[in-house]
Design a protein around this motif. Structure first.
Motif, short mmCIF file in Angstrom:
data_model
loop_
_atom_site.label_atom_id
_atom_site.label_comp_id
_atom_site.label_asym_id
_atom_site.label_seq_id
_atom_site.Cartn_x
_atom_site.Cartn_y
_atom_site.Cartn_z
N MET A 82 65.87 108.55 -15.52
CA MET A 82 66.65 107.30 -15.59
C MET A 82 66.06 106.39 -16.67
N ASN A 83 66.89 105.96 -17.57
CA ASN A 83 66.47 105.09 -18.66
C ASN A 83 66.50 103.64 -18.18
N THR A 84 65.35 103.15 -17.73
CA THR A 84 65.30 101.78 -17.21
C THR A 84 65.50 100.75 -18.31
N ASN A 85 65.10 101.07 -19.52
CA ASN A 85 65.29 100.13 -20.63
C ASN A 85 66.78 99.90 -20.90
N ILE A 121 59.40 97.62 -14.55
CA ILE A 121 59.24 99.08 -14.45
C ILE A 121 59.11 99.71 -15.82
N ASP A 122 59.94 99.27 -16.74
CA ASP A 122 59.88 99.81 -18.11
C ASP A 122 58.55 99.47 -18.77
N THR A 123 58.03 98.28 -18.50
CA THR A 123 56.73 97.89 -19.08
C THR A 123 55.60 98.75 -18.52
N PHE A 124 55.62 98.98 -17.22
CA PHE A 124 54.59 99.82 -16.60
C PHE A 124 54.67 101.27 -17.09
N ILE A 160 56.44 91.56 -19.78
CA ILE A 160 56.69 90.87 -18.51
C ILE A 160 57.48 89.59 -18.74
N GLY A 161 57.20 88.90 -19.84
CA GLY A 161 57.95 87.68 -20.16
C GLY A 161 59.42 87.97 -20.38
N THR A 162 59.72 89.08 -21.09
CA THR A 162 61.12 89.47 -21.28
C THR A 162 61.78 89.82 -19.96
N ALA A 163 61.03 90.47 -19.08
CA ALA A 163 61.58 90.83 -17.78
C ALA A 163 61.88 89.59 -16.94
N LEU A 164 60.97 88.62 -16.95
CA LEU A 164 61.19 87.40 -16.17
C LEU A 164 62.32 86.54 -16.73
#
Length: 214
Positions: free
Chosen positions: A1-4, A129-132, A150-154
């Motif tokens: 699965m492509n989370t990005n 998830i993508d960052t990890f 993480i900043g982009t995710a938030l």
């Protein structure tokens, strides 16, 4: 699965929701203003004594609107010479039928208010998830990359909350305007029904209309 990819799709969905909300806000705002203006003009034209179907001005009849349709049905029934109960039924039917056109599309704004924060949270989870996953494959070489990811995710959560706050303001505003327009249409229908009848018989359709449309 492509989370990005899923993370990007979540952003596109939220941007699309903003565009839809803006369109509905503009459309409903213009429609409510038009209906309110038409109802006020008809109310003034009918006057305390009311009128018949032929008494409406050509300019008023030439601009189709929800209030005009409602008033014409009441005046048509009144001209037909039915009982007060028949007139009450027409008033009630016209009042109830006005709710659907007025409330059209408002459920979409309400849905966006509920869904936007959830989409934002989903985007944040997918971004983390993508960052990890990137850290697991490449290791921690630069802490700044972790902070940026993480900043982009938030950002997704913040965008979702902002969309919800924006939409809830206009949703509450439209609900208030909807209630005011309903009251105005109720008064318009009662005035249309009252015209041309004597005081003693006028009390029956007035009381019935007020009870039924309350």
């Amino acid at each position: 699965m492509n989370t990005n990819l899923l993370h990007d799709v979540t952003f596109y969905v939220m941007y699309g929701a903003v565009a839809i909300a803006l369109f509905i806000i503009v459309e409903r705002g213009l429609y409510f203003a038009y209906v309110k203006r038409q109802a006020r003009q008809l109310y003034e034209q009918l006057g305390p004594a009311g009128t018949n179907d032929a008494g409406l001005s050509a300019g008023q009849r030439g601009r189709p609107s929800l209030p005009l349709t409602m008033v014409e049905e009441v005046l048509r029934q009144k001209s037909a010479g039915g009982t007060s109960k028949d007139l009450d039924d027409v008033i009630e039917t016209q009042y109830l039928s006005s709710r659907a056109p007025l409330a059209r599309s408002l459920w979409i704004i309400e849905t966006i208010v509920t869904a936007a924060p959830l989409l934002g949270l989903l985007g944040t989870i997918l971004g983390i998830i993508d960052t990890f996953k990137a850290l697991a494959s490449a290791g921690v070489s630069d802490p700044g990359q972790i902070s940026a990811g993480i900043g982009t995710a938030l950002y997704a959560t913040g965008l979702g909350i902002a969309i919800a706050l924006f939409c809830v303001i206009f949703h509450n505003l439209f609900q208030d305007r909807l209630a005011r327009i309903n009251d105005q249409l109720k008064m318009l229908l009662i005035r249309a029904a009252m015209g041309g009848v004597d005081d003693q018989s006028a009390q029956r359709p007035l009381q019935g209309a007020q009870y039924r449309t309350a």
